[in-house]
Design an enzyme around this catalytic site. Structure first.
Site, PDB file in Angstrom:
ATOM      1  N   ASP A  12       0.814  -1.219   0.000  1.00 53.87           N
ATOM      2  CA  ASP A  12       0.000   0.000   0.000  1.00 53.87           C
ATOM      3  C   ASP A  12       0.850   1.273   0.000  1.00 53.87           C
ATOM      4  O   ASP A  12       0.443   2.297   0.533  1.00 53.87           O
ATOM      5  CB  ASP A  12      -0.957   0.025   1.215  1.00 53.87           C
ATOM      6  CG  ASP A  12      -1.780  -1.238   1.301  1.00 53.87           C
ATOM      7  OD1 ASP A  12      -2.283  -1.673   0.265  1.00 53.87           O
ATOM      8  OD2 ASP A  12      -1.899  -1.787   2.406  1.00 53.87           O
ATOM      9  N   LYS A  15       2.094   2.268  -5.076  1.00 57.10           N
ATOM     10  CA  LYS A  15       2.793   1.802  -6.286  1.00 57.10           C
ATOM     11  C   LYS A  15       1.971   2.074  -7.539  1.00 57.10           C
ATOM     12  O   LYS A  15       2.519   2.381  -8.591  1.00 57.10           O
ATOM     13  CB  LYS A  15       3.095   0.299  -6.180  1.00 57.10           C
ATOM     14  CG  LYS A  15       4.065  -0.044  -5.061  1.00 57.10           C
ATOM     15  CD  LYS A  15       4.355  -1.527  -4.995  1.00 57.10           C
ATOM     16  CE  LYS A  15       3.204  -2.361  -4.504  1.00 57.10           C
ATOM     17  NZ  LYS A  15       2.797  -2.126  -3.103  1.00 57.10           N
ATOM     18  N   GLY A  39      -4.350  -4.485  -4.284  1.00 57.16           N
ATOM     19  CA  GLY A  39      -5.290  -3.466  -4.753  1.00 57.16           C
ATOM     20  C   GLY A  39      -4.505  -2.205  -5.083  1.00 57.16           C
ATOM     21  O   GLY A  39      -3.979  -1.556  -4.186  1.00 57.16           O
ATOM     22  N   HIS A  40      -4.370  -1.910  -6.369  1.00 60.84           N
ATOM     23  CA  HIS A  40      -3.610  -0.721  -6.776  1.00 60.84           C
ATOM     24  C   HIS A  40      -4.586   0.346  -7.261  1.00 60.84           C
ATOM     25  O   HIS A  40      -5.342   0.125  -8.197  1.00 60.84           O
ATOM     26  CB  HIS A  40      -2.616  -1.073  -7.884  1.00 60.84           C
ATOM     27  CG  HIS A  40      -1.516  -1.981  -7.415  1.00 60.84           C
ATOM     28  ND1 HIS A  40      -0.715  -2.702  -8.261  1.00 60.84           N
ATOM     29  CD2 HIS A  40      -1.102  -2.275  -6.167  1.00 60.84           C
ATOM     30  CE1 HIS A  40       0.152  -3.399  -7.545  1.00 60.84           C
ATOM     31  NE2 HIS A  40      -0.070  -3.159  -6.277  1.00 60.84           N
ATOM     32  N   GLN A 222       1.955  -6.049  -2.997  1.00 58.54           N
ATOM     33  CA  GLN A 222       2.323  -6.074  -1.568  1.00 58.54           C
ATOM     34  C   GLN A 222       3.642  -5.310  -1.358  1.00 58.54           C
ATOM     35  O   GLN A 222       3.915  -4.384  -2.094  1.00 58.54           O
ATOM     36  CB  GLN A 222       2.392  -7.510  -1.020  1.00 58.54           C
ATOM     37  CG  GLN A 222       1.035  -8.187  -0.911  1.00 58.54           C
ATOM     38  CD  GLN A 222       0.592  -8.878  -2.190  1.00 58.54           C
ATOM     39  OE1 GLN A 222       1.372  -9.532  -2.850  1.00 58.54           O
ATOM     40  NE2 GLN A 222      -0.674  -8.736  -2.539  1.00 58.54           N
TER      41      GLN A 222
HETATM   42  P1  IMP Z   1      -2.745 -12.876   2.200  1.00 62.15           P
HETATM   43  O1  IMP Z   1      -1.864 -12.313   1.156  1.00 62.15           O
HETATM   44  O2  IMP Z   1      -4.213 -12.691   1.904  1.00 62.15           O
HETATM   45  O3  IMP Z   1      -2.402 -14.290   2.562  1.00 62.15           O
HETATM   46  O4  IMP Z   1      -2.505 -12.025   3.559  1.00 62.15           O
HETATM   47  C1  IMP Z   1      -1.274 -12.094   4.277  1.00 62.15           C
HETATM   48  C2  IMP Z   1      -0.907 -10.724   4.849  1.00 62.15           C
HETATM   49  O5  IMP Z   1      -0.563  -9.851   3.777  1.00 62.15           O
HETATM   50  C3  IMP Z   1      -2.038 -10.026   5.609  1.00 62.15           C
HETATM   51  O6  IMP Z   1      -1.472  -9.276   6.657  1.00 62.15           O
HETATM   52  C4  IMP Z   1      -2.622  -9.080   4.571  1.00 62.15           C
HETATM   53  O7  IMP Z   1      -3.284  -7.985   5.161  1.00 62.15           O
HETATM   54  C5  IMP Z   1      -1.362  -8.673   3.837  1.00 62.15           C
HETATM   55  N1  IMP Z   1      -1.621  -8.245   2.439  1.00 62.15           N
HETATM   56  C6  IMP Z   1      -1.923  -9.019   1.393  1.00 62.15           C
HETATM   57  N2  IMP Z   1      -2.066  -8.280   0.275  1.00 62.15           N
HETATM   58  C7  IMP Z   1      -1.824  -7.010   0.633  1.00 62.15           C
HETATM   59  C8  IMP Z   1      -1.781  -5.784  -0.098  1.00 62.15           C
HETATM   60  O8  IMP Z   1      -1.983  -5.709  -1.308  1.00 62.15           O
HETATM   61  N3  IMP Z   1      -1.475  -4.675   0.634  1.00 62.15           N
HETATM   62  C9  IMP Z   1      -1.210  -4.727   1.960  1.00 62.15           C
HETATM   63  N4  IMP Z   1      -1.236  -5.844   2.675  1.00 62.15           N
HETATM   64  C10 IMP Z   1      -1.536  -6.982   2.020  1.00 62.15           C
END
Ligand code: IMP
Length: 425
Positions: A12, A15, A39-40, A222
């Site tokens: 977040d 990007k 989510g971009h 991420q």
């Molecule tokens: P997962 O990717 O759904 O398995 O989540 C694992 C961890 O990564 C959690 O803490 C999510 O909140 C975090 N996470 C996954 N995708 C994003 C993203 O796009 N932005 C920020 N945090 C993310």
């Protein structure tokens, strides 16, 4: 020039906005890891676009986007996203390519994600999209790839084995009802037919593009501290969000990458569980969260916010090989009287200068702060570094010193125009 854009915090970082600025310098945009957990957000002419699986640079006409082999794809989410973008006149028919080696997310992955999260002693706070369990199957060598999905015999066989095994797991561990093979098979065979025109051999596609001197832009999803190997394990996502992931996740050799651009927010945020040493106390948290609209683009969850942590950002600059960084959301700090930067940690009376691997130790690290005066002036209209208030310039110069690399882009608002390049671009 082939560029990787990578998040240097916990995701977040903004990007999407940086990629939008960079897209003029690229022909092919590549996602290399993660899935629709990402989510971009890009805002153009007051309209907000949120990208989850599709490379965000595709808002620019004439670009081609590849969803690389390192991505995990939920076909329903992808088709839905394509449909929503098409309804807003973003033409994706010929623009979206999908690697045949990418793995496919099924409803049993999503169900397992939620069940495992409920059973865990320490929650991770996943997005509940089935991302982790899909990567588990990939590593366990029972996953179903796009190529398998598109081959009716292979698909039927692999799906049957997977459904049988997952149903055994649902019954034995969770006392959950089984999932039905037939409906799942029919539904996913339909997705296969709709996605087939977009499917390519991703690595070969990029090899051919490079032969034609096309420029590649790899969009990290991420962030570094969520990387499965180098992040705050186990509070991480299940893929390599760092720049190295671009090679394995797209199928290109490291030697084709010319530039790595790290993206940091002017402060820190994180969604989900896990340590965040510089987390704000409640009052300041609400203030920054509201001003920065710090709510997840995918799940809508409130993000945890804190001061800039130079220890984790320096770790990210090294790991990714960032030659420069972009700083986003500087304007969110506009009304602060004083700004803090975490320059190290203290633990049991001991100074800690580097990001530790021991998560328990990290969770108990106390940040050591350096205080700088705030600028208390709006920066949203600044068009160059010289336009910024002197205190904002001091803050950014201090970040450069701490990170050891120059700042090449500064964003001071959500609109496309609210970003300017510096002389280090
Ligand atoms: P997962 O990717 O759904 O398995 O989540 C694992 C961890 O990564 C959690 O803490 C999510 O909140 C975090 N996470 C996954 N995708 C994003 C993203 O796009 N932005 C920020 N945090 C993310």
């Amino acid at each position: 020039m082939n560029i990787v854009v990578v998040g240097a915090q916990w995701g977040d970082e903004g990007k999407g906005k940086v990629i939008d600025v960079l897209t003029d310098e690229a022909d092919i945009l590549v996602r290399y890891q993660g899935g629709h957990n990402a989510g971009h957000t890009v805002i153009v002419d007051g309209q907000e676009f949120i990208f989850h699986l599709i490379p965000s640079g595709l808002l620019h006409p004439g670009k081609v986007g590849l969803i690389g082999n390192g991505v995990v794809i939920d076909p329903e989410a992808l088709l839905d996203e394509m449909g929503r973008l098409a309804a807003r006149h973003v033409d994706l028919e010929r623009a979206v390519k999908i690697s045949d080696q990418a793995h496919v997310i099924f409803p049993y992955h999503k169900r397992l994600d939620l069940l495992e999260e409920g059973r865990r002693a320490g929650r991770i706070g996943t997005t509940g999209r089935g991302i982790g369990p899909c990567y588990v199957d990939k590593v366990a060598r029972c996953g179903i790839r796009v190529a398998d999905l598109c081959n009716p015999h292979v698909f039927a066989d692999k799906l049957r084995q997977n459904v049988e095994e997952k149903n055994r797991l649902f019954a034995a561990l969770y006392q959950e009802p089984p999932i039905a093979y037939d409906t799942l098979h029919e539904r996913y065979s339909g997705y296969a037919r709709r996605l087939a025109p977009h499917v390519v051999n991703g690595s070969r596609f990029l090899q051919e593009a490079l032969r034609q001197h096309k420029r590649l832009l790899f969009e990290g999803a991420q962030g570094t501290l969520l990387d499965i190997d180098h992040g705050t394990y186990p509070y991480v996502t299940s893929s390599n969000a760092t720049a190295g992931g671009a090679c394995t996740g797209a199928g290109v050799p490291p030697t084709v990458i010319n530039r790595v651009l790290g993206v940091v927010k002017a402060y820190t945020t994180r969604v989900g569980e896990g340590p965040l040493p510089t987390e704000f106390p409640p009052g300041l948290m609400d203030r920054v969260r509201t001003k920065g609209k710090e709510f997840g683009a995918t799940t809508g969850r409130p993000r945890r916010c804190g001061w800039f942590d130079a220890v984790v950002a320096r770790h990210a600059v090294w790991l990714n090989g960032c030659q420069s960084v972009a700083v986003t959301k500087l304007d969110v700090l506009d009304d602060m009287e004083t700004i803090q930067i975490c320059v190290g940690y203290q633990h049991s009376g001991r100074a800690i200068a580097e990001f530790p691997s021991d998560i328990e130790l990290f969770a108990h690290c106390e940040p050591v702060y350096e205080s700088l005066p705030g600028w208390q002036t709006e920066t949203g209209e600044a068009a160059s570094f010289a336009d910024l208030p002197v205190q904002a310039q001091q803050y950014l110069r201090r970040l450069e010193q701490l990170l050891g690399v120059p700042i090449c882009l500064i964003s001071t608002g959500s609109r496309r125009e609210q970003a300017f390049k510096t002389r280090h671009w």
